[in-house]
Design a protein around this motif. Structure first.
Motif, PDB file in Angstrom:
ATOM      1  N   UNK A  35       0.813  -1.214   0.000  1.00  0.00           N
ATOM      2  CA  UNK A  35       0.000   0.000   0.000  1.00  0.00           C
ATOM      3  C   UNK A  35       0.840   1.255   0.000  1.00  0.00           C
ATOM      4  N   UNK A  36       0.543   2.135   0.940  1.00  0.00           N
ATOM      5  CA  UNK A  36       1.300   3.389   1.056  1.00  0.00           C
ATOM      6  C   UNK A  36       2.631   3.185   1.767  1.00  0.00           C
ATOM      7  N   UNK A  37       2.840   1.970   2.296  1.00  0.00           N
ATOM      8  CA  UNK A  37       4.040   1.622   3.076  1.00  0.00           C
ATOM      9  C   UNK A  37       4.132   2.434   4.372  1.00  0.00           C
ATOM     10  N   UNK A  38       3.027   3.006   4.770  1.00  0.00           N
ATOM     11  CA  UNK A  38       2.973   3.777   6.006  1.00  0.00           C
ATOM     12  C   UNK A  38       2.507   2.886   7.152  1.00  0.00           C
ATOM     13  N   UNK A 192      -5.245  11.073  -7.718  1.00  0.00           N
ATOM     14  CA  UNK A 192      -4.677   9.731  -7.636  1.00  0.00           C
ATOM     15  C   UNK A 192      -4.741   9.129  -6.229  1.00  0.00           C
ATOM     16  N   UNK A 193      -5.297   9.862  -5.298  1.00  0.00           N
ATOM     17  CA  UNK A 193      -5.316   9.386  -3.920  1.00  0.00           C
ATOM     18  C   UNK A 193      -6.327   8.251  -3.745  1.00  0.00           C
ATOM     19  N   UNK A 194      -5.949   7.239  -2.957  1.00  0.00           N
ATOM     20  CA  UNK A 194      -6.832   6.103  -2.684  1.00  0.00           C
ATOM     21  C   UNK A 194      -7.923   6.506  -1.705  1.00  0.00           C
ATOM     22  N   UNK A 195      -9.128   6.013  -1.961  1.00  0.00           N
ATOM     23  CA  UNK A 195     -10.244   6.293  -1.073  1.00  0.00           C
ATOM     24  C   UNK A 195     -10.312   5.261   0.047  1.00  0.00           C
ATOM     25  N   UNK A 196     -11.001   5.613   1.113  1.00  0.00           N
ATOM     26  CA  UNK A 196     -11.241   4.659   2.203  1.00  0.00           C
ATOM     27  C   UNK A 196     -12.039   3.479   1.659  1.00  0.00           C
ATOM     28  N   UNK A 197     -11.566   2.258   1.983  1.00  0.00           N
ATOM     29  CA  UNK A 197     -12.227   1.072   1.465  1.00  0.00           C
ATOM     30  C   UNK A 197     -11.729   0.685   0.101  1.00  0.00           C
TER      31      UNK A 197
END
Length: 205
Positions: A35-38, A192-197
């Motif tokens: 994912x975001x690697x966060x 380009x940001x991913x949404x919740x879910x």
């Protein structure tokens, strides 16, 4: 000297990355590898394990609250005044961002910041949390909700308590949150940001 000890303990508390710890305990992938690697609750949620994500969120929030609560509760007995409590607030937050236990590579600090705000004052934390929830529900972007809540947190503090050294700590914390979300902000602007879910690990919905 006592202030230094409180700050050091707060930093060490903040350095416990619950995203990594919980993921290991649950037998799921290290959140720093997908994912975001966060190492944070939102990214852990991408693994599909909601319990792990919830535990991460709670743990990161509680450590921020506990460090501040400890300083407020015990600090005065050791000469730790308002400026020392403000330093503790920043120290536990910085511990999450730059954890000594994980090679100084930590999360973005949203849950820990919330815990800090709840520790300072429950109404301050609640107002900030409600802001996050409303924005996240309306737009389905965790990062956008975090950015908006970060901007409003100092405003809420000033409204409730006026201008003091703790407000400066909240402003610095908010500025760091915005800085840690700089890529998310760029992604939001670019669409380009991913949404919740969004997608789970492995690309499954």
């Amino acid at each position: 000297m006592n202030v230094v000890w409180f700050v050091l303990v707060a930093y060490l508390i903040g350095s416990v990355s619950f995203a990594v710890v919980v993921s290991r305990l649950c037998g799921i992938a290290d959140p720093r590898t997908y994912g975001s690697k966060n190492p944070g609750a939102t990214n852990v949620l991408r693994s599909g394990n909601k319990v792990a994500a919830a535990a991460t969120l709670l743990g990161d929030c509680l450590k921020g609250w506990f460090a501040v609560w400890l300083a407020i509760r015990l600090g005065p007995q050791f000469g730790v005044e308002e400026s020392g409590i403000a330093a503790v607030s920043l120290a536990v937050f910085l511990g999450h961002l730059f954890p000594i236990f994980f090679r100084f590579k930590g999360g973005k600090g949203v849950a820990t910041a919330l815990g800090v705000l709840l520790g300072i004052n429950p109404w301050l934390g609640l107002a900030t949390m409600v802001t996050w929830v409303v924005i996240a529900y309306a737009f389905r972007y965790s990062s956008f909700a975090a950015v908006v809540a970060s901007v409003f947190a100092p405003f809420y503090y000033g409204l409730l308590f006026g201008t003091d050294i703790q407000l400066l700590a909240v402003v610095i914390m908010s500025a760091l949150l915005l800085y840690r979300h700089r890529q998310n902000i760029a992604n939001l602007v670019a669409g380009k940001e991913s949404r919740i879910g969004g997608k789970k690990v492995g690309g499954k919905k």
